[in-house]
Design an enzyme around this catalytic site. Structure first.
Site, PDB file in Angstrom:
ATOM      1  N   ARG A 224       0.839  -1.318   0.167  1.00 20.16           N
ATOM      2  CA  ARG A 224       0.182   0.059   0.116  1.00 20.16           C
ATOM      3  C   ARG A 224       0.825   1.197  -0.045  1.00 20.16           C
ATOM      4  NH1 ARG A 224      -3.665  -2.772  -1.499  1.00 20.16           N
ATOM      5  NH2 ARG A 224      -5.642  -3.184  -0.600  1.00 20.16           N
ATOM      6  N   HIS A 272      -2.168   0.822  -9.529  1.00 21.28           N
ATOM      7  CA  HIS A 272      -2.513  -0.281  -8.631  1.00 21.28           C
ATOM      8  C   HIS A 272      -3.453  -1.467  -9.158  1.00 21.28           C
ATOM      9  CE1 HIS A 272      -4.665  -0.708  -4.423  1.00 21.28           C
ATOM     10  NE2 HIS A 272      -4.598  -1.890  -4.887  1.00 21.28           N
TER      11      HIS A 272
HETATM   12  P1  NDP Z   1      -1.678 -11.846   4.241  1.00 16.67           P
HETATM   13  O1  NDP Z   1      -2.427 -11.278   5.415  1.00 16.67           O
HETATM   14  O2  NDP Z   1      -1.661 -13.129   3.666  1.00 16.67           O
HETATM   15  O3  NDP Z   1      -0.255 -11.540   4.676  1.00 16.67           O
HETATM   16  C1  NDP Z   1       0.340 -10.430   5.365  1.00 16.67           C
HETATM   17  C2  NDP Z   1       1.643 -10.720   5.778  1.00 16.67           C
HETATM   18  O4  NDP Z   1       2.314  -9.551   6.401  1.00 16.67           O
HETATM   19  C3  NDP Z   1       2.007 -11.857   6.830  1.00 16.67           C
HETATM   20  O5  NDP Z   1       3.064 -12.643   6.517  1.00 16.67           O
HETATM   21  C4  NDP Z   1       2.017 -11.140   8.165  1.00 16.67           C
HETATM   22  O6  NDP Z   1       2.800 -11.824   9.073  1.00 16.67           O
HETATM   23  C5  NDP Z   1       2.855  -9.845   7.715  1.00 16.67           C
HETATM   24  N1  NDP Z   1       2.620  -8.703   8.474  1.00 16.67           N
HETATM   25  C6  NDP Z   1       1.588  -8.150   8.975  1.00 16.67           C
HETATM   26  N2  NDP Z   1       2.033  -7.186   9.817  1.00 16.67           N
HETATM   27  C7  NDP Z   1       3.298  -7.286  10.037  1.00 16.67           C
HETATM   28  C8  NDP Z   1       4.132  -6.621  10.954  1.00 16.67           C
HETATM   29  N3  NDP Z   1       3.904  -5.696  11.933  1.00 16.67           N
HETATM   30  N4  NDP Z   1       5.369  -6.916  10.684  1.00 16.67           N
HETATM   31  C9  NDP Z   1       6.042  -7.908  10.026  1.00 16.67           C
HETATM   32  N5  NDP Z   1       5.008  -8.679   9.345  1.00 16.67           N
HETATM   33  C10 NDP Z   1       3.939  -8.324   9.229  1.00 16.67           C
HETATM   34  O7  NDP Z   1      -1.987 -10.748   2.967  1.00 16.67           O
HETATM   35  P2  NDP Z   1      -1.691 -11.047   1.512  1.00 16.67           P
HETATM   36  O8  NDP Z   1      -0.518 -11.420   1.317  1.00 16.67           O
HETATM   37  O9  NDP Z   1      -2.916 -11.617   0.913  1.00 16.67           O
HETATM   38  O10 NDP Z   1      -1.702  -9.505   1.137  1.00 16.67           O
HETATM   39  C11 NDP Z   1      -0.935  -8.557   1.281  1.00 16.67           C
HETATM   40  C12 NDP Z   1      -1.233  -7.068   1.065  1.00 16.67           C
HETATM   41  O11 NDP Z   1      -0.952  -7.029  -0.360  1.00 16.67           O
HETATM   42  C13 NDP Z   1      -2.586  -6.814   1.226  1.00 16.67           C
HETATM   43  O12 NDP Z   1      -2.891  -6.306   2.711  1.00 16.67           O
HETATM   44  C14 NDP Z   1      -2.825  -5.604   0.057  1.00 16.67           C
HETATM   45  O13 NDP Z   1      -2.395  -4.454   1.102  1.00 16.67           O
HETATM   46  C15 NDP Z   1      -1.743  -5.886  -0.703  1.00 16.67           C
HETATM   47  N6  NDP Z   1      -2.390  -6.152  -2.245  1.00 16.67           N
HETATM   48  C16 NDP Z   1      -2.086  -5.347  -3.282  1.00 16.67           C
HETATM   49  C17 NDP Z   1      -2.471  -5.805  -4.343  1.00 16.67           C
HETATM   50  C18 NDP Z   1      -2.236  -4.997  -5.446  1.00 16.67           C
HETATM   51  O14 NDP Z   1      -2.674  -4.987  -6.600  1.00 16.67           O
HETATM   52  N7  NDP Z   1      -1.305  -3.919  -5.399  1.00 16.67           N
HETATM   53  C19 NDP Z   1      -3.435  -6.703  -4.611  1.00 16.67           C
HETATM   54  C20 NDP Z   1      -3.672  -7.623  -3.518  1.00 16.67           C
HETATM   55  C21 NDP Z   1      -3.063  -7.225  -2.406  1.00 16.67           C
HETATM   56  P3  NDP Z   1       2.330 -13.108  10.020  1.00 16.67           P
HETATM   57  O15 NDP Z   1       2.263 -14.067   8.601  1.00 16.67           O
HETATM   58  O16 NDP Z   1       3.324 -13.486  10.900  1.00 16.67           O
HETATM   59  O17 NDP Z   1       0.935 -12.933  10.327  1.00 16.67           O
HETATM   60  C1  OXD Z   2      -6.337  -6.047  -2.971  1.00 13.97           C
HETATM   61  C2  OXD Z   2      -5.711  -4.841  -3.909  1.00 13.97           C
HETATM   62  O1  OXD Z   2      -6.136  -5.720  -1.665  1.00 13.97           O
HETATM   63  O2  OXD Z   2      -6.364  -4.955  -5.172  1.00 13.97           O
HETATM   64  O3  OXD Z   2      -6.707  -6.793  -3.633  1.00 13.97           O
HETATM   65  O4  OXD Z   2      -5.200  -3.868  -3.726  1.00 13.97           O
END
Ligand code: NDP
Ligand code: OXD
Length: 309
Positions: A224, A272
């Protein structure tokens, strides 16, 4: 059962049609045609206007259009007693891994220099760097980060990941928690951010953390925009600390015309769409959750309000 659909970013009529095809019995309402707010059982939303969800007194499920839910949790009045589900979709995951691979390979193969040389009609051989000499660091080893990490390995890159909890992914060195962040960053030739935006991760890519990256590193941010302190990133690029940045997400979207990122020679801007939710792929999991709600079964892909993801 009534479903309200709200998004400025998604083609809501297409989503309504995809869901209606699978569940013709649903009473689907496209915002602003809510009708009686008391009718609404489920809200499928992306960045809903603050107060919208709170105004639905019988809401039983909030379903995000995407994997990220920061745009829903940004509303301080989101009814936190209502379960919140997000999207976890194989096609979206593959799309994100494509994006990460594309840009890691572009940097690894020095494509920007090659293109510049082509524009100058310069035939210059560039010494190859073996993939094993590059360390790719993935911040956020969740659904998306883990898949991207696994797909980078066959190219021979060294892959490391940072998450809240320790991970056991074959071939990937796991760093976890705030106490191991600096050690992780010091190794990353390419830093890929796939974190969710939470109070803990907002502004995590800043002057201090960027200065820990090895000189000449690259940044790929598809998490993000709020993860990056934009002025600090510009400073790192302009002072030649960073070699380049690929940015899919921004503090303000659409990226305003006056943003320096549009024309920065070291920056690639994408709108995005690193990975998108496609109605035909994602509608089945949304209908499945609605059916689960109707049958009193557990809702899948739930978000933890406390963690914020
Ligand atoms: P998940 O919830 O599966 O994974 C999130 C990861 O981030 C986990 O490994 C988690 O750790 C880690 N995390 C969260 N908070 C912290 C922290 N404070 N310190 C260290 N690690 C942290 O999410 P997704 O992989 O499905 O998606 C991730 C993000 O990608 C979404 O939230 C969104 O913002 C972005 N996204 C962007 C898109 C785009 O088109 N640009 C499309 C889709 C998503 P743990 O495993 O230990 O909980
Ligand atoms: C999502 C995105 O979070 O599109 O799926 O960014």
């Amino acid at each position: 059962m009534a479903l309200l659909i709200y998004s400025k970013n998604h083609p809501v009529a297409d989503w309504g049609a995809a869901i209606a095809k699978l569940a013709p019995d649903l009473d689907i309402r496209l915002y602003p045609e809510i009708g009686d707010p008391a009718d609404i059982d489920v809200a499928l939303v992306w960045k809903p206007p603050p107060g919208l969800l709170q105004s639905l007194p019988n809401l039983k499920l909030i379903q995000s259009f995407g994997a990220g839910v920061d745009g829903i949790l940004a509303d301080p009045n989101v009814p936190r007693h209502v379960p919140l589900a997000r999207v976890v979709d194989g096609r979206l995951t593959v799309g994100m891994s494509e994006y990460v691979l594309l840009h890691v390979l572009r940097y690894h193969r020095q494509m920007e220099t090659m293109l510049q040389n082509q524009r100058n009609r310069t035939w210059r051989w560039l010494p190859p760097v073996d993939a094993s000499e590059r360390i790719i660091g993935i911040m956020g080893m969740g659904t998306l980060g883990t898949d991207a990490a696994k797909k980078l390995l066959p190219f021979g890159f060294q892959v490391i990941g940072w998450s809240r909890s320790l991970k056991a992914v074959d071939g990937v060195t796991s760093f976890h928690g705030d106490e191991h962040l600096d050690g992780f960053l010091k190794l990353c030739n390419v830093l890929v951010c796939l974190l969710p935006l939470t109070p803990q991760t907002r502004g995590i890519i800043n002057r201090r953390t960027l200065s820990l990256l090895p000189r000449g590193a690259y940044l790929i941010n598809a998490g993000r925009g709020g993860h990056v302190v934009e002025a600090d990133l510009l400073h790192a690029l302009d002072s030649d600390w960073l070699s380049g940045a690929t940015l899919d997400v921004f503090n303000e979207e659409p990226l305003p015309p006056e943003s320096p990122f549009w024309t920065h020679p070291k920056v690639t801007v994408t709108p995005h769409n690193a990975a998108d939710s496609i109605p035909a792929h994602v509608a089945p999991q949304i209908v499945d959750n609605i059916r689960r709600l109707q049958k009193g079964q557990p809702i899948l892909r739930l978000v933890d309000y406390e963690r914020g993801y």
